[in-house]
Write a protein that holds these residues in place. Sequence first.
Motif, PDB file in Angstrom:
ATOM      1  N   MET A 251      -4.928  -8.046  15.030  1.00  0.00           N
ATOM      2  CA  MET A 251      -5.727  -8.316  13.585  1.00  0.00           C
ATOM      3  C   MET A 251      -4.879  -8.456  12.381  1.00  0.00           C
ATOM      4  SD  MET A 251      -6.451  -4.022  13.058  1.00  0.00           S
ATOM      5  CE  MET A 251      -4.887  -3.153  12.506  1.00  0.00           C
ATOM      6  N   ILE A 252      -3.553  -8.713  12.492  1.00  0.00           N
ATOM      7  CA  ILE A 252      -2.782  -9.151  11.393  1.00  0.00           C
ATOM      8  C   ILE A 252      -2.568 -10.520  11.187  1.00  0.00           C
ATOM      9  CG2 ILE A 252      -1.402  -7.016  11.662  1.00  0.00           C
ATOM     10  CD1 ILE A 252       0.467  -8.470  13.185  1.00  0.00           C
ATOM     11  N   PRO A 253      -2.585 -10.910   9.871  1.00  0.00           N
ATOM     12  CA  PRO A 253      -2.488 -10.097   8.776  1.00  0.00           C
ATOM     13  C   PRO A 253      -3.813  -9.326   8.495  1.00  0.00           C
ATOM     14  CG  PRO A 253      -2.459 -12.259   7.855  1.00  0.00           C
ATOM     15  CD  PRO A 253      -2.290 -12.328   9.294  1.00  0.00           C
ATOM     16  N   LYS A 254      -3.814  -8.285   7.952  1.00  0.00           N
ATOM     17  CA  LYS A 254      -5.002  -7.268   7.770  1.00  0.00           C
ATOM     18  C   LYS A 254      -4.683  -6.560   6.255  1.00  0.00           C
ATOM     19  CE  LYS A 254      -8.629  -4.815   8.648  1.00  0.00           C
ATOM     20  NZ  LYS A 254     -10.151  -5.518   9.015  1.00  0.00           N
ATOM     21  N   ASP A 255      -5.975  -6.839   5.358  1.00  0.00           N
ATOM     22  CA  ASP A 255      -6.148  -6.368   3.967  1.00  0.00           C
ATOM     23  C   ASP A 255      -6.578  -4.738   4.471  1.00  0.00           C
ATOM     24  OD1 ASP A 255      -5.337  -8.260   2.552  1.00  0.00           O
ATOM     25  OD2 ASP A 255      -7.079  -9.171   2.265  1.00  0.00           O
ATOM     26  N   LEU A 256      -5.637  -4.013   4.119  1.00  0.00           N
ATOM     27  CA  LEU A 256      -5.865  -2.674   4.396  1.00  0.00           C
ATOM     28  C   LEU A 256      -6.660  -2.022   3.035  1.00  0.00           C
ATOM     29  CD1 LEU A 256      -2.806  -1.047   5.651  1.00  0.00           C
ATOM     30  CD2 LEU A 256      -4.533  -1.843   7.074  1.00  0.00           C
ATOM     31  N   ASP A 257      -6.471  -2.398   1.978  1.00  0.00           N
ATOM     32  CA  ASP A 257      -7.214  -2.028   0.691  1.00  0.00           C
ATOM     33  C   ASP A 257      -6.901  -3.364  -0.220  1.00  0.00           C
ATOM     34  OD1 ASP A 257      -4.726  -1.452  -0.604  1.00  0.00           O
ATOM     35  OD2 ASP A 257      -4.853   0.441   0.442  1.00  0.00           O
TER      36      ASP A 257
ATOM     37  N   LEU B 226      -1.464  -5.346   5.787  1.00  0.00           N
ATOM     38  CA  LEU B 226      -0.713  -5.178   7.005  1.00  0.00           C
ATOM     39  C   LEU B 226      -0.050  -6.470   7.440  1.00  0.00           C
ATOM     40  CD1 LEU B 226       0.763  -3.183   8.982  1.00  0.00           C
ATOM     41  CD2 LEU B 226      -1.637  -3.370  10.200  1.00  0.00           C
ATOM     42  N   GLN B 227       1.081  -6.614   7.456  1.00  0.00           N
ATOM     43  CA  GLN B 227       1.435  -7.835   7.939  1.00  0.00           C
ATOM     44  C   GLN B 227       2.280  -7.959   9.409  1.00  0.00           C
ATOM     45  OE1 GLN B 227       1.401 -10.510   6.292  1.00  0.00           O
ATOM     46  NE2 GLN B 227       1.275 -10.010   4.107  1.00  0.00           N
ATOM     47  N   ASP B 228       2.932  -6.780   9.959  1.00  0.00           N
ATOM     48  CA  ASP B 228       3.441  -6.679  11.050  1.00  0.00           C
ATOM     49  C   ASP B 228       3.384  -5.223  11.705  1.00  0.00           C
ATOM     50  OD1 ASP B 228       4.177  -7.506  13.634  1.00  0.00           O
ATOM     51  OD2 ASP B 228       6.412  -7.841  12.878  1.00  0.00           O
ATOM     52  N   VAL B 229       3.324  -5.151  12.876  1.00  0.00           N
ATOM     53  CA  VAL B 229       3.740  -4.015  13.729  1.00  0.00           C
ATOM     54  C   VAL B 229       4.574  -3.957  14.868  1.00  0.00           C
ATOM     55  CG1 VAL B 229       2.453  -1.933  14.689  1.00  0.00           C
ATOM     56  CG2 VAL B 229       1.404  -3.111  13.012  1.00  0.00           C
ATOM     57  N   TYR B 230       5.464  -3.090  15.107  1.00  0.00           N
ATOM     58  CA  TYR B 230       6.599  -3.106  15.975  1.00  0.00           C
ATOM     59  C   TYR B 230       7.148  -1.925  16.306  1.00  0.00           C
ATOM     60  CZ  TYR B 230       9.966  -3.663  12.277  1.00  0.00           C
ATOM     61  OH  TYR B 230      10.738  -3.443  11.136  1.00  0.00           O
ATOM     62  N   LYS B 231       7.905  -1.578  17.099  1.00  0.00           N
ATOM     63  CA  LYS B 231       8.407  -0.322  17.413  1.00  0.00           C
ATOM     64  C   LYS B 231       9.904  -0.614  17.776  1.00  0.00           C
ATOM     65  CE  LYS B 231       8.440  -0.141  22.559  1.00  0.00           C
ATOM     66  NZ  LYS B 231       8.142   0.410  23.701  1.00  0.00           N
ATOM     67  N   ASN B 232      10.632   0.662  17.425  1.00  0.00           N
ATOM     68  CA  ASN B 232      12.170   0.687  18.102  1.00  0.00           C
ATOM     69  C   ASN B 232      12.191   2.009  18.605  1.00  0.00           C
ATOM     70  OD1 ASN B 232      14.864   0.473  18.224  1.00  0.00           O
ATOM     71  ND2 ASN B 232      15.212   1.024  16.056  1.00  0.00           N
ATOM     72  N   ASN B 233      12.584   1.990  20.082  1.00  0.00           N
ATOM     73  CA  ASN B 233      12.448   3.271  21.109  1.00  0.00           C
ATOM     74  C   ASN B 233      11.102   3.842  20.683  1.00  0.00           C
ATOM     75  OD1 ASN B 233      15.091   2.875  21.841  1.00  0.00           O
ATOM     76  ND2 ASN B 233      15.851   3.605  19.953  1.00  0.00           N
ATOM     77  N   ASN B 234      11.058   4.917  20.301  1.00  0.00           N
ATOM     78  CA  ASN B 234       9.661   5.781  19.955  1.00  0.00           C
ATOM     79  C   ASN B 234       9.310   5.824  18.472  1.00  0.00           C
ATOM     80  OD1 ASN B 234       9.236   6.144  23.003  1.00  0.00           O
ATOM     81  ND2 ASN B 234      10.890   7.958  22.796  1.00  0.00           N
ATOM     82  N   GLU B 235       9.705   4.988  17.745  1.00  0.00           N
ATOM     83  CA  GLU B 235       9.441   5.029  16.593  1.00  0.00           C
ATOM     84  C   GLU B 235       8.533   3.958  16.072  1.00  0.00           C
ATOM     85  OE1 GLU B 235      10.967   5.216  12.071  1.00  0.00           O
ATOM     86  OE2 GLU B 235      12.525   5.305  13.549  1.00  0.00           O
TER      87      GLU B 235
ATOM     88  N   PHE C 119       6.538   1.221  13.598  1.00  0.00           N
ATOM     89  CA  PHE C 119       6.845   0.379  12.244  1.00  0.00           C
ATOM     90  C   PHE C 119       5.729  -0.336  11.652  1.00  0.00           C
ATOM     91  CE2 PHE C 119      11.049   1.470  13.994  1.00  0.00           C
ATOM     92  CZ  PHE C 119      12.006   1.608  12.766  1.00  0.00           C
ATOM     93  N   PHE C 120       5.576   0.013  10.501  1.00  0.00           N
ATOM     94  CA  PHE C 120       4.506  -0.797   9.748  1.00  0.00           C
ATOM     95  C   PHE C 120       5.204  -1.906   8.649  1.00  0.00           C
ATOM     96  CE2 PHE C 120       2.228   2.676  11.368  1.00  0.00           C
ATOM     97  CZ  PHE C 120       0.895   2.160  11.933  1.00  0.00           C
ATOM     98  N   LYS C 121       5.026  -2.978   8.660  1.00  0.00           N
ATOM     99  CA  LYS C 121       5.284  -4.050   7.624  1.00  0.00           C
ATOM    100  C   LYS C 121       4.221  -4.320   6.718  1.00  0.00           C
ATOM    101  CE  LYS C 121       8.293  -7.951   6.911  1.00  0.00           C
ATOM    102  NZ  LYS C 121       9.017  -9.374   7.637  1.00  0.00           N
ATOM    103  N   LEU C 122       4.364  -3.706   5.545  1.00  0.00           N
ATOM    104  CA  LEU C 122       3.498  -4.109   4.492  1.00  0.00           C
ATOM    105  C   LEU C 122       4.039  -4.707   3.314  1.00  0.00           C
ATOM    106  CD1 LEU C 122       3.131  -0.414   5.214  1.00  0.00           C
ATOM    107  CD2 LEU C 122       0.797  -1.603   5.417  1.00  0.00           C
ATOM    108  N   SER C 123       2.961  -5.542   2.777  1.00  0.00           N
ATOM    109  CA  SER C 123       3.129  -6.232   1.305  1.00  0.00           C
ATOM    110  C   SER C 123       2.397  -5.608   0.496  1.00  0.00           C
ATOM    111  CB  SER C 123       3.011  -7.712   1.648  1.00  0.00           C
ATOM    112  OG  SER C 123       1.907  -8.192   2.228  1.00  0.00           O
ATOM    113  N   LEU C 124       2.694  -5.446  -0.864  1.00  0.00           N
ATOM    114  CA  LEU C 124       1.820  -4.931  -1.896  1.00  0.00           C
ATOM    115  C   LEU C 124       1.254  -6.078  -2.756  1.00  0.00           C
ATOM    116  CD1 LEU C 124       3.891  -1.825  -3.016  1.00  0.00           C
ATOM    117  CD2 LEU C 124       1.796  -1.971  -1.411  1.00  0.00           C
ATOM    118  N   LYS C 125       0.107  -5.949  -2.938  1.00  0.00           N
ATOM    119  CA  LYS C 125      -0.662  -6.979  -4.113  1.00  0.00           C
ATOM    120  C   LYS C 125      -0.942  -6.327  -5.358  1.00  0.00           C
ATOM    121  CE  LYS C 125      -4.267  -7.636  -1.491  1.00  0.00           C
ATOM    122  NZ  LYS C 125      -5.383  -8.155  -0.971  1.00  0.00           N
ATOM    123  N   LYS C 126      -0.861  -7.054  -6.290  1.00  0.00           N
ATOM    124  CA  LYS C 126      -1.039  -6.599  -7.650  1.00  0.00           C
ATOM    125  C   LYS C 126      -0.066  -5.687  -8.290  1.00  0.00           C
ATOM    126  CE  LYS C 126      -6.462  -7.090  -6.968  1.00  0.00           C
ATOM    127  NZ  LYS C 126      -7.484  -6.325  -7.157  1.00  0.00           N
TER     128      LYS C 126
END
Length: 273
Positions: free
Chosen positions: A177-183, A188-197, A199-206
């Motif tokens: 579903m990415i990229p996805k406007d959350l509001d 939301l630009q990307d989602v990934y993990k490192n071990n059991n964590e 990560f959400f990669k987000l960009s801000l507009k305005k």
Amino acid sequence: MKKILLILLIIPFFIFATDKQNLSDQEIKEKIIGKWNMYEFFDQANIITFHDNGTVSFKVYICDNNAKKALYNGEYIHQYKIENGAIYVGQLSIKDGFVQKLKVKSIDSSALRLIYDMPGYPSDKEEVNYLNTTNKDTLPFCKYNKENPFRIKVDNQKLQADLNLVQDKIIESFKKMIPKDLDEYTVLQDVYKNNNELFFKLSLKKVSKDGFNNEILRAFLKVSAVNKYCNMDSTLKILQQLKMIFPDGASYIYSVEDEKPFVVHVDDSSCQK
């Protein structure tokens, strides 16, 4: 900016269902009242206490067997009730909350053995063992503790392998579903993990570069993440499950143009005990 974050949540809610024992609800309650030490399961050796007033306390301990230490990770108090041979424990007032189900393999005055009945989850069909330690001063039953009466070994490597499969499926769903406007402010630009964590990669507009580096905005992002993660105020099951599936927490990586990203990490240690 109330919806600026995608937050992980979980409703700590359990079901212990009786199996192979024709016990009445009253008999089950009489047997479980008291303190129980859990044998180390997936690096935890919790101590739980059922009270006759309908509450149950969970003292959480993380086992560090290399250092021969049990790290105290807080105490949680919930309600419980017994209906039709099942024990419900958690935030009972929340409708359609996340539920874990464990069948009672055996229960008597000294020992309790439970089997996870959670198809599709890493812990499905795993056995959890408890010893009644009411009125006894006991240490958590980590593997290094010689007082530990149980000899069943949990295959943590298999559990982690199963957990990886579930984690990968969730990340795959996000990526579709990415990229996805959350509001209106957040993408939301990307989602990934490192071990059991997670990560959400987000960009801000305005948001200008100066605004992005503003201490007030960054404090808001951090406080909002911690508040949502710790208060567990959602009933959406997909969000409730993420905290269990990614036990090392989540990090939100915010960026504006070419500015250095701002990272907010949240996990159980972020919450006040």
